[in-house]
Design a protein around this motif. Structure first.
Motif, short mmCIF file in Angstrom:
data_model
loop_
_atom_site.label_atom_id
_atom_site.label_comp_id
_atom_site.label_asym_id
_atom_site.label_seq_id
_atom_site.Cartn_x
_atom_site.Cartn_y
_atom_site.Cartn_z
N UNK A 104 17.86 1.49 2.04
CA UNK A 104 18.80 2.49 1.39
C UNK A 104 18.24 3.02 0.13
N UNK A 105 17.55 2.35 -0.42
CA UNK A 105 16.76 2.90 -1.79
C UNK A 105 15.99 4.07 -1.39
N UNK A 106 15.18 3.68 -0.41
CA UNK A 106 14.21 5.06 -0.26
C UNK A 106 14.69 5.80 0.43
N UNK A 107 15.65 5.81 1.44
CA UNK A 107 16.44 6.70 2.08
C UNK A 107 17.20 7.63 1.13
N UNK A 108 17.63 7.00 -0.16
CA UNK A 108 18.59 7.76 -0.99
C UNK A 108 17.50 8.69 -1.79
N UNK A 109 16.38 8.13 -1.85
CA UNK A 109 15.40 9.18 -2.74
C UNK A 109 14.88 10.19 -1.67
N UNK A 110 14.87 10.08 -0.38
CA UNK A 110 14.69 11.30 0.48
C UNK A 110 15.59 12.19 0.63
N UNK A 111 16.98 11.95 0.42
CA UNK A 111 18.08 12.80 0.20
C UNK A 111 17.77 14.00 -1.01
N UNK A 112 17.19 13.29 -1.86
CA UNK A 112 17.01 14.17 -3.01
C UNK A 112 15.71 15.18 -3.38
N UNK A 113 14.78 14.89 -2.27
CA UNK A 113 13.67 15.81 -2.32
C UNK A 113 13.78 17.20 -2.28
N UNK A 114 12.92 17.81 -3.19
CA UNK A 114 13.14 19.42 -3.13
C UNK A 114 12.27 19.92 -1.87
N UNK A 115 13.00 20.75 -0.90
CA UNK A 115 12.33 21.33 0.19
C UNK A 115 12.98 22.74 0.20
N UNK A 116 12.49 23.34 1.23
CA UNK A 116 13.25 24.79 1.71
C UNK A 116 14.55 24.28 2.22
N UNK A 117 15.58 25.44 2.17
CA UNK A 117 16.71 24.87 2.33
C UNK A 117 17.17 24.27 3.96
N UNK A 118 16.58 24.87 4.92
CA UNK A 118 16.89 24.43 6.24
C UNK A 118 16.18 22.95 6.49
N UNK A 158 1.06 -1.33 0.09
CA UNK A 158 -0.06 0.08 0.14
C UNK A 158 0.64 1.12 -0.07
N UNK A 159 2.06 1.36 0.89
CA UNK A 159 2.92 2.38 0.61
C UNK A 159 3.81 2.44 -0.48
N UNK A 160 3.92 1.56 -1.14
CA UNK A 160 4.39 1.66 -2.64
C UNK A 160 3.55 2.30 -3.55
N UNK A 161 2.27 2.02 -3.57
CA UNK A 161 1.14 2.60 -4.35
C UNK A 161 1.05 4.09 -3.74
N UNK A 162 1.23 4.36 -2.47
CA UNK A 162 1.08 5.76 -2.18
C UNK A 162 2.55 6.62 -2.76
N UNK A 163 3.69 5.87 -2.60
CA UNK A 163 4.84 6.68 -3.16
C UNK A 163 4.73 6.89 -4.56
N UNK A 164 3.93 5.97 -5.44
CA UNK A 164 3.75 6.33 -6.89
C UNK A 164 2.87 7.49 -7.06
N UNK A 165 2.12 8.04 -6.12
CA UNK A 165 1.19 9.01 -6.01
C UNK A 165 1.81 10.34 -5.48
N UNK A 166 2.82 10.07 -4.45
CA UNK A 166 3.24 11.13 -3.83
C UNK A 166 4.76 10.99 -3.32
N UNK A 167 5.76 11.00 -4.60
CA UNK A 167 6.93 10.32 -4.39
C UNK A 167 7.72 11.35 -4.00
N UNK A 168 7.52 12.56 -3.67
CA UNK A 168 8.29 13.65 -3.10
C UNK A 168 7.83 13.92 -1.93
N UNK A 169 7.08 13.11 -1.09
CA UNK A 169 6.43 13.52 0.25
C UNK A 169 7.22 12.94 1.39
N UNK A 170 7.99 13.70 2.17
CA UNK A 170 8.91 13.08 3.19
C UNK A 170 8.09 12.17 4.16
N UNK A 171 7.12 12.53 4.52
CA UNK A 171 6.38 11.62 5.41
C UNK A 171 5.98 10.11 5.04
N UNK A 172 5.86 10.08 3.58
CA UNK A 172 5.60 9.06 2.88
C UNK A 172 6.80 8.04 2.82
#
Length: 312
Positions: free
Chosen positions: A185-199, A153-167
């Motif tokens: 590691x794969x998911x955490x690597x994606x997490x490091x590349x998400x666009x957010x405000x700087x801080x 279910x969470x992978x399906x959610x990832x497909x709809x909200x691929x840049x949501x930090x909480x997801x």
């Protein structure tokens, strides 16, 4: 009883005549006659000459049963309505409320599956699905103790909200709970590349990169990769310096010694500054893997003839 019978003759006017419904409800309340009221609505549903009228009367029966605190009876009526009109979203929502109240997690999961999977024919609009999928994953994880279904279910959610930090953090935690470290590691690597405000970006990237290092060191026993992960941990001072360089015009080339260096700079700059920097600066790579990583980011790197810093 006479008052009930008199008002019952007006029931065919429902569901448009709210005054009749209100008077019937007052009578039921004053005389503690909820069962009589439910029976009147039920009889009207049986006598209805179209599906819309029948489901309207049955909805009133369900509402009465809820007022009585009889959740199982209300559930049965709502299921009957779905049998007549299976694509009625409001009835599904009412059923899900009852499932939550009764801790009927399997039934709730089944309903949420139907409302989030277009293949089943009754899916909610795409904009509503992320919230439903979040709940579905939680139900599988916490209510039913089915981590692999929660991951699906969470992978399906990832497909709809691929840049949501909480997801992504939730998905990483699910993979961690079943020991699938490469996927963490794969998911955490994606997490490091998400666009957010700087801080917020630096904090998220630090947290993810540090956890990657811990996994490489402890769970996967890859000390070299752990060292590399820790070496690329971003800090605010270096990130500020790099952003200033990217925003200026004094940089002609950037040399990368590893794929992780590519990801680290991309993470610290974000998409906009990354594009701005490399519209004027050249990217140079030591080694074919680093070059491949740069190409995957849309660049055409200069590749060193040998995998050494001196060759640049």
């Amino acid at each position: 009883d006479r008052a009930f019978r008199t008002l019952a003759r007006a029931l065919p006017l429902l569901p448009t005549d709210d005054e009749v419904k209100a008077r019937l409800e007052r009578l039921a309340k004053d005389n503690d006659a909820w069962n009589t009221l439910a029976d009147l609505y039920g009889a009207a549903a049986d006598a209805a000459n179209n599906a819309g009228s029948a489901t309207a009367f049955l909805s009133e029966v369900a509402r009465v049963r809820v007022k009585q605190g009889d959740a199982p009876a209300a559930e049965n009526i709502l299921q009957r309505i779905l049998g007549i009109m299976p694509d009625n979203p409001s009835v599904r929502e009412e059923l899900e409320v009852l499932f939550r109240e009764q801790h009927k997690w399997a039934e709730l999961a089944a309903s949420l599956e139907e409302r989030t999977d277009p293949r089943l024919g009754y899916a909610a609009p795409e904009a509503e699905r992320p919230g439903l999928l979040r709940e579905l994953a939680r139900v599988y994880q916490e209510g039913l103790a089915k981590p692999y279904e929660a991951i699906a279910a969470a992978e399906r959610l990832r497909g709809l909200a691929s840049e949501d930090v909480d997801t992504l953090e939730f998905l990483a935690a699910l993979y961690e709970s079943v020991g699938r470290w490469a996927k963490v590691v794969e998911v955490l690597t994606d997490l490091t590349a998400i666009e957010e405000d700087a801080s917020a970006k630096i904090d998220t990237a630090k947290r993810a990169q540090r956890r990657i290092g811990e996994i490489y060191a402890g769970e996967m026993e890859f000390p070299e990769r752990a060292i590399e992960a820790y070496q690329t941990l971003p800090d605010e001072d270096s990130a500020t310096f790099l952003r200033n360089v990217a925003e200026g015009d004094g940089c002609d080339a950037v040399a990368f010694a590893s794929p992780s260096a590519v990801e680290s700079l991309r993470t610290q700059l974000g998409f906009v500054l990354w594009r701005k920097l490399f519209t004027r600066a050249k990217a140079a790579a030591i080694g074919p893997l680093t070059a491949k990583s740069l190409r995957s980011r849309g660049l055409r790197p200069i590749v060193a003839s040998r995998a050494t810093s001196a060759s640049l």
